[in-house]
Design a protein around this motif. Structure first.
Motif, mmCIF file in Angstrom:
data_model
loop_
_atom_site.group_PDB
_atom_site.id
_atom_site.type_symbol
_atom_site.label_atom_id
_atom_site.label_comp_id
_atom_site.label_asym_id
_atom_site.label_seq_id
_atom_site.Cartn_x
_atom_site.Cartn_y
_atom_site.Cartn_z
ATOM 1 N N TYR A 169 27.992 18.185 48.972
ATOM 2 C CA TYR A 169 27.334 18.289 47.662
ATOM 3 C C TYR A 169 27.629 16.983 46.939
ATOM 4 O O TYR A 169 28.765 16.509 46.939
ATOM 5 N N CYS A 170 26.608 16.396 46.315
ATOM 6 C CA CYS A 170 26.802 15.135 45.600
ATOM 7 C C CYS A 170 26.447 15.305 44.130
ATOM 8 O O CYS A 170 25.293 15.579 43.791
ATOM 9 N N ARG A 190 30.096 20.475 39.335
ATOM 10 C CA ARG A 190 29.152 21.122 40.238
ATOM 11 C C ARG A 190 28.636 22.431 39.633
ATOM 12 O O ARG A 190 27.437 22.725 39.692
ATOM 13 N N GLN A 205 19.333 20.751 47.500
ATOM 14 C CA GLN A 205 19.977 21.113 48.763
ATOM 15 C C GLN A 205 19.413 20.291 49.917
ATOM 16 O O GLN A 205 20.152 19.863 50.813
ATOM 17 N N PHE A 248 21.089 16.968 49.779
ATOM 18 C CA PHE A 248 22.476 17.042 50.250
ATOM 19 C C PHE A 248 22.524 17.127 51.776
ATOM 20 O O PHE A 248 23.372 16.499 52.419
#
Length: 210
Positions: A104-105, A167, A184, A187
């Motif tokens: 996850y970024c 997040r 998503q 990611f």
């Protein structure tokens, strides 16, 4: 809140899933520069969101064995949270030989949802989303020296301290605007984008017509 400092690897059992599947792990790296094959990996920072941070320092000439660290960040059932994941994933794969998936970024999430600004740095995100201030004074310091100062350690720890909470807030905003699925997909592509960087396509958009 405690910052733990380790040489060359995590101690056995630290941050391990212990058969429970574990929770998301916030991860960051410090290197000697921005060119992955040239600028060695010096530090890996991790947090499970419980309030403590763990710093793993690698010295010049390290063989980067680090089996305990690799087990944590290479766990395919455990989400790894980054800020600007593309760079960190490349450094971890190049030096540790470990693939970071799933990921996850927070920077990508910010760019997808905070379209009202072009400021997506960690400092700006922490300030807006969480109302906290962090210092970036040590960002360009020498991470390969024989000793890390307390200021460097505090800076490094702050890079993973807020990622879990960020997040959560970014996920709420992505859901509100209907962009969760798009995020998503981005990611999921990040490990491949990092491998393209390592392989020699760092600034080339291979999807472009030109």
């Amino acid at each position: 809140m405690t910052v733990y400092f380790h040489e060359e690897d995590l101690p056995e059992g630290v941050l391990a899933a212990n058969g429970t599947g574990g929770g998301p792990i916030a991860v960051d790296t410090e290197t000697m520069g921005l060119i992955t094959p040239r600028d060695r990996l010096c530090l890996v920072q991790l947090s499970d969101g419980s309030g403590d941070e763990h710093l793993v320092r690698f010295n010049r000439g390290s063989d980067y064995a680090a089996p305990n660290l690799k087990a944590v960040i290479g766990d395919p059932d455990r989400l790894k949270i980054f800020h600007f994941a593309r760079f960190d994933i490349a450094a971890l794969e190049y030096y540790l030989g470990v693939k970071c998936e799933p990921v996850y970024c927070t920077k990508i999430a910010s760019r997808l949802i905070r379209t009202y600004t072009d400021r997506h740095g960690l400092k700006e995100l922490v300030r807006e989303l969480l109302g906290q201030d962090i210092s970036k004074q040590q960002q360009s310091s020498d991470w390969g020296g024989p000793e890390l100062s307390e200021a460097q350690r505090d800076y490094a720890a702050s890079d993973v301290r807020f990622l879990h909470a960020m997040r959560d807030e970014l996920d709420r905003r992505l859901a509100r605007e209907g962009r969760t699925e798009l995020a998503q997909a981005c990611f999921d592509f990040l490990p491949t984008r990092a491998r393209l960087d390592i392989a020699g396509w760092p600034e080339i958009d291979i999807f472009a017509h030109a």
